[in-house]
Structure formats: structure tokens, C-alpha cells
Design a protein around this motif. Structure first.
Motif, PDB file in Angstrom:
ATOM      1  N   ARG A   4    -110.492  -4.926  65.385  1.00 18.40           N
ATOM      2  CA  ARG A   4    -109.431  -4.414  66.242  1.00 18.40           C
ATOM      3  C   ARG A   4    -108.211  -4.262  65.353  1.00 18.40           C
ATOM      4  NH1 ARG A   4    -108.267  -3.171  71.894  1.00 18.40           N
ATOM      5  NH2 ARG A   4    -109.419  -4.953  72.653  1.00 18.40           N
ATOM      6  N   ARG A  62    -112.757   0.525  69.605  1.00 13.71           N
ATOM      7  CA  ARG A  62    -111.813  -0.193  70.475  1.00 13.71           C
ATOM      8  C   ARG A  62    -110.440   0.397  70.240  1.00 13.71           C
ATOM      9  NH1 ARG A  62    -113.327  -5.601  71.811  1.00 13.71           N
ATOM     10  NH2 ARG A  62    -115.237  -6.240  70.767  1.00 13.71           N
ATOM     11  N   ARG A  63    -109.695   0.571  71.292  1.00 14.69           N
ATOM     12  CA  ARG A  63    -108.390   1.182  71.060  1.00 14.69           C
ATOM     13  C   ARG A  63    -107.434   0.185  70.381  1.00 14.69           C
ATOM     14  NH1 ARG A  63    -105.705   1.772  77.106  1.00 14.69           N
ATOM     15  NH2 ARG A  63    -106.260  -0.286  77.872  1.00 14.69           N
ATOM     16  N   ILE A  65    -104.025  -1.832  69.441  1.00 17.56           N
ATOM     17  CA  ILE A  65    -102.824  -2.257  70.167  1.00 17.56           C
ATOM     18  C   ILE A  65    -101.630  -1.735  69.375  1.00 17.56           C
ATOM     19  CG2 ILE A  65    -101.556  -4.243  71.067  1.00 17.56           C
ATOM     20  CD1 ILE A  65    -104.448  -4.043  72.076  1.00 17.56           C
ATOM     21  N   GLN A  84    -103.712   7.233  71.997  1.00 21.01           N
ATOM     22  CA  GLN A  84    -104.800   6.649  72.792  1.00 21.01           C
ATOM     23  C   GLN A  84    -104.917   5.136  72.586  1.00 21.01           C
ATOM     24  OE1 GLN A  84    -107.954   9.291  71.540  1.00 21.01           O
ATOM     25  NE2 GLN A  84    -106.715  10.996  72.278  1.00 21.01           N
ATOM     26  N   GLY A  85    -103.999   4.544  71.797  1.00 20.63           N
ATOM     27  CA  GLY A  85    -103.951   3.087  71.685  1.00 20.63           C
ATOM     28  C   GLY A  85    -103.336   2.485  72.935  1.00 20.63           C
ATOM     29  N   ARG A  86    -103.378   1.132  72.999  1.00 21.08           N
ATOM     30  CA  ARG A  86    -102.723   0.438  74.110  1.00 21.08           C
ATOM     31  C   ARG A  86    -101.287   0.203  73.693  1.00 21.08           C
ATOM     32  NH1 ARG A  86    -100.789  -1.511  78.187  1.00 21.08           N
ATOM     33  NH2 ARG A  86    -101.788  -2.975  79.603  1.00 21.08           N
ATOM     34  N   MET A  88     -97.599  -0.987  73.690  1.00 20.33           N
ATOM     35  CA  MET A  88     -96.665  -1.950  74.251  1.00 20.33           C
ATOM     36  C   MET A  88     -95.274  -1.422  73.928  1.00 20.33           C
ATOM     37  SD  MET A  88     -98.390  -4.549  75.397  1.00 20.33           S
ATOM     38  CE  MET A  88    -100.087  -4.875  75.500  1.00 20.33           C
TER      39      MET A  88
ATOM     40  N   PRO B  97    -101.021  -8.273  80.311  1.00 15.21           N
ATOM     41  CA  PRO B  97    -101.848  -7.077  80.045  1.00 15.21           C
ATOM     42  C   PRO B  97    -102.789  -7.245  78.850  1.00 15.21           C
ATOM     43  CG  PRO B  97     -99.497  -6.505  80.131  1.00 15.21           C
ATOM     44  CD  PRO B  97     -99.593  -7.965  80.357  1.00 15.21           C
ATOM     45  N   LEU B  98    -102.351  -8.010  77.857  1.00 17.33           N
ATOM     46  CA  LEU B  98    -103.209  -8.186  76.677  1.00 17.33           C
ATOM     47  C   LEU B  98    -104.398  -9.100  76.970  1.00 17.33           C
ATOM     48  CD1 LEU B  98    -100.902  -8.281  73.544  1.00 17.33           C
ATOM     49  CD2 LEU B  98    -102.574  -6.553  74.186  1.00 17.33           C
ATOM     50  N   GLU B 101    -106.821  -6.764  78.084  1.00 20.16           N
ATOM     51  CA  GLU B 101    -107.258  -5.907  76.999  1.00 20.16           C
ATOM     52  C   GLU B 101    -108.248  -6.627  76.076  1.00 20.16           C
ATOM     53  OE1 GLU B 101    -106.170  -2.704  76.663  1.00 20.16           O
ATOM     54  OE2 GLU B 101    -107.405  -2.386  74.887  1.00 20.16           O
TER      55      GLU B 101
END
Lengths: 273, 273
Positions: A4, A62-63, A65, A84-86, A88, B97-98, B101
Motif C-alpha cells: 500500500r 489497492r488505492r 492513501i 483515484q486514491g483515498r 484525505m 475513515p481509515l 479503508e
């Protein structure tokens, strides 16, 4: 779980994104790969980093962070629409509620440090660094009266990095002065410290840990011997007790934690500014 | 608008809360009073600080802004239930949220720095600080081959604080070496630098700014004279150009910005870790 990737993306130095992101990640038992992308301050650079993130996500399955501190609206738009990531979005999340709270608009200025280089606060930090360097390891007893704090303790207990950190982070003029075997024989604080006892702060350390640190420097020496370390630490602690100097142990503490504790104890006024 | 107070409340050092909070506040044209409250790690301490915040809010007629990095659930609960300030719950907002994830629970460990004091990364940072100190201002030409970077430039252009910052924040072994009038007369880099040209990085500075900095040290000297400063800066820039050394100007940049730029240019591998 190293498959990741975590990105720290910023239109400034990315220090805030990284500091904050790392605090968050410390809450999880994971070891992701970290990638810093500072100074992403144009739509073009934003598209490039977004493409990189999207490709990494595809490759790793996996996207990623993405901890983002983006003030530039154009950059933020690219990231929001295409990444397309998560994401924050640390500024977006907190700035909008504060605009309501303050009833003013934010100015979308990049970074904590913009334009600070000529401010008084920055000038004082640089002066404090110079002071702490000039007063490292008892090098100079001049101007100790202008020190904010004087760290004392045996050699290699953490005085130097703590002094520099106090100066660099908090603008504190932190001198440091070693306690050495001659002081223990005389059973007296070094003479230059006597007029400044009230602003002395002691550091101590577990003798086994001290021996291991000193052995890296001078392997097999008496200086690094654990019996000698035990003697020095005991004597230093006894002296600080006799002289009424507060102290703390650096053994399990980072310089950040030591510095914050000292600041709270010795200069509580610096906690309000 | 100084009739507003901002609190930085943490169960750790509060450094994260403060760094992040200040970045957010920099987006607004306000000058609030800042109050740090580190190490709030029990319900009892939480009640005390909440009472303080609530009283300040009543007195000032505006609720304080509270940047909180609280991992301790009990402390967080007290703050959430009783604090009448505007709480920016930085961890709560991003950790939950994490957890989804990552599909794991967070461990609610306090602070970025917990248990780091004996980690390899921390050890390397301390070693880097020692290296940078020993190689400040050309003090030692020994072990320059183990330096990650060697900052070069005229006296007082910002080499020392930048080296220390690179070491402290990034664990980079940063030496620094002055360029002095003798070097300009010889039109050659100092000999100890020649084998290490590829890891040299230059700092330059606006001559007027340099004169003002030098005048604080040695008022009225030739060293501080603006004509002399102009000469030295011109010669240093010409030398860096001739030698193919990249450089940047420190005039409008903080050490944080300078350090991040150097890192990106000279050690891009350090951007991924």
C-alpha cells in the motif's frame, strides 16, 4: 501490508501533510511505502502526480492513501476530480467550517512558511539557533544570562540535540553544559552555572543505554564502561537533587517530547503566544 | 480580531496539533491568542483544560477554536461532551475513515513519537545532527565522503540552520562549507570540496539582505558593507555556475522551504521511504 502506498501531496513543503499524516498512520499496525510530493503548485504538476498515484493504485491493486494539504484551488480541483486514491483533504475539511466560524473567507495562501523568512519570529528562531550552537557543550560561558534555559547532564545524555530542537522549533535560547567527573569529585555545579541555577534543567539517562551510546563513540573505553556510566549518572542525579534542579530522563523520550516537557516546566509563558 | 483564543490540545507533545493548526490559521487574516496544552492524558487533566476553555469563551464572548489531536478515548470523550469551544478533532476526522479503508482497528497510541526514541530512524536522525554539527562551517573535512549533501555559500547566507534542519527533520547528513574571499581570488572551490562536487548544493542571498544580517554581527565592518556583500555574492554565484553546482536563493525562503527544495533536488530517493 507494505503493498500500500501513502502519498503526501502539498503545494508547499509538505511538512504539515507529512507530520500530520504520520501521526495518523502511527495509529495503525501497517508499514506502507511513503512518497513525498512537495511544491505541487500548478494544474500541470497536479495532473502528473495524479497520474502517478492512479498508476500505482492499479499496479498495487489497492488505492493509495493521499494526505493532501492543498491551498491552490486549481490544484485541489484536479486532485478532487481525477485522483483515484483515498484523498484525505486536510485543509478542505477544516478550512470551510472555520470560514463560517470566523465569518471571513480564507485567503488560500500556500504553506505555513510563506513570507515568514523576514518576520520577527523567524529572525528570533535563527538567532536562537546561533545562540544554542555557540553555547553547545559548555563552549562559552558568555551571555549565559540571556539564555532561556541551560540544559545540564552527563556527556551523551541528549543535551545537544534537545538544545538545537528547542531553538529551531520554539525559538528558545538553549545553552547546554556538561557535568563531568571533576564536578562530581568537587561535589559542586560548574562555577559558570551557579548564578543561573534557576534556569538550569537536567537531563538524565538510563546507565545501560548511556553505555551503549558511548560505546558507539569510543568502544571499550572507561568512558563507555557501564560501571562508569552508572557512577556518573548516580552522581549527576544526586547533584541535581542537592541543587534543586528539575530533571527528566531522556531514555524513552524523543527530543520532541523532551523539548515540549522542558518548555512546559521552565517557560510556561511560551505556551501562550 | 485578537479577542479570539485558539487552543492546541493534545495527549502527546501537541506538535502535530500546532503545526497543522497554524497551517490552517495562516489561511485567515486573524491574529488570535495561541495557547498550547500538551500532555493532556487523563480525564482529570481533560476536565481542567475544558473548564479553562469554557471560561475563556465566556469571558471573550466568542468560543475558542480548539485544534485537538487526542488519541486517548477517555480524554476525547470529555472534550467532545463538555467543551464549548469549536473543536477541530483532527484524529477523529481522519482515523475512522481509515479504519474502514485498512479494514483494521487503530491502536489509539499517543503521538507520533511514542517508542521512537530507540528506533533506527531516530538513531539516524541523532547521528545526522552530530555529523552536521561536526561539519559546520568547514570545521572538518574528514568524512565528507559520508555526507549526504554539502551546502556551500558565503558567510551568513543560511547554511548552518539549513544543515541542522536537514539533519534534525530528515536525518540527512548535511555538512556546510563557506566560500570566502580567498576562494574568489583563487577562482577555485576550496580543495576539500573538489572530490565531492556532485553533492555540493549552493545557497545564495540578496546582497542587501546579507549586509543587514552581517551588520547585526559586526556593525560598520567591511565584512558587512553592502559593496563587499555584492562582490562576494556575485563571485560565489559565478563560481557555482562555473562548477556546475545547483543553487537557490535563501532571501525569501524559510529553512523549511530551503531544506525541502534541496531534498527534492539532491536526494530524490529520500522522498520515498
Amino acid at each position: 501490508m507494505t503493498d500500500r502506498t501513502v502519498y503526501f501531496v502539498s503545494d508547499g513543503t509538505g511538512i504539515t501533510a507529512e507530520t500530520f499524516g504520520n501521526s495518523i498512520l502511527a495509529q495503525f499496525e501497517i508499514k506502507p511505502r511513503h512518497v513525498r510530493r512537495p511544491f505541487i503548485d500548478s494544474a500541470e504538476k497536479a495532473h502528473a502526480v495524479v497520474q502517478e498515484i492512479n498508476e500505482v493504485g492499479l499496479r498495487e491493486g489497492r488505492r493509495p492513501i493521499v494526505f493532501a494539504t492543498l491551498v491552490d484551488r486549481e490544484v485541489l480541483k484536479v486532485v478532487r476530480e481525477h485522483c483515484q486514491g483515498r484523498v484525505m483533504d486536510m485543509f478542505g475539511t477544516f478550512i470551510e467550517p472555520l470560514e463560517d466560524e470566523f465569518s471571513i473567507k480564507s485567503n488560500h495562501r500556500v504553506g505555513r512558511f510563506s513570507n515568514v523568512a523576514q518576520s520577527q519570529e523567524y529572525h528570533d528562531r535563527i538567532e536562537a539557533i546561533n545562540f544554542s550552537l555557540a553555547h553547545d557543550d559548555g563552549q562559552s560561558s558568555k551571555n549565559l544570562d540571556t539564555a532561556d534555559v541551560i540544559l545540564v547532564g552527563v556527556s551523551r545524555c541528549g543535551k545537544t540535540p534537545t538544545s538545537l530542537y528547542l531553538a529551531m522549533q520554539h525559538g528558545i535560547k538553549a545553552a547546554n553544559y556538561p557535568l563531568i567527573p571533576e564536578d562530581f569529585e568537587r561535589r559542586k555545579l560548574p562555577a559558570p552555572l551557579l548564578p543561573h541555577k534557576r534556569k538550569c534543567f537536567g537531563l538524565t539517562i538510563d546507565p545501560e543505554r548511556l553505555a551503549s551510546i558511548r560505546n558507539e563513540r569510543r568502544p571499550g573505553s572507561k568512558y563507555a564502561d557501564v560501571l562508569n556510566c552508572r557512577y556518573e549518572v548516580n552522581e549527576a542525579e544526586a547533584m541535581m537533587k542537592r541543587e534543586g534542579i528539575s530533571w527528566l530522563s531522556s531514555t524513552h523520550k524523543s527530543i520532541e517530547e523532551i523539548a515540549t516537557t522542558i518548555l512546559r516546566d521552565i517557560r510556561p509563558d511560551r505556551l501562550i503566544y
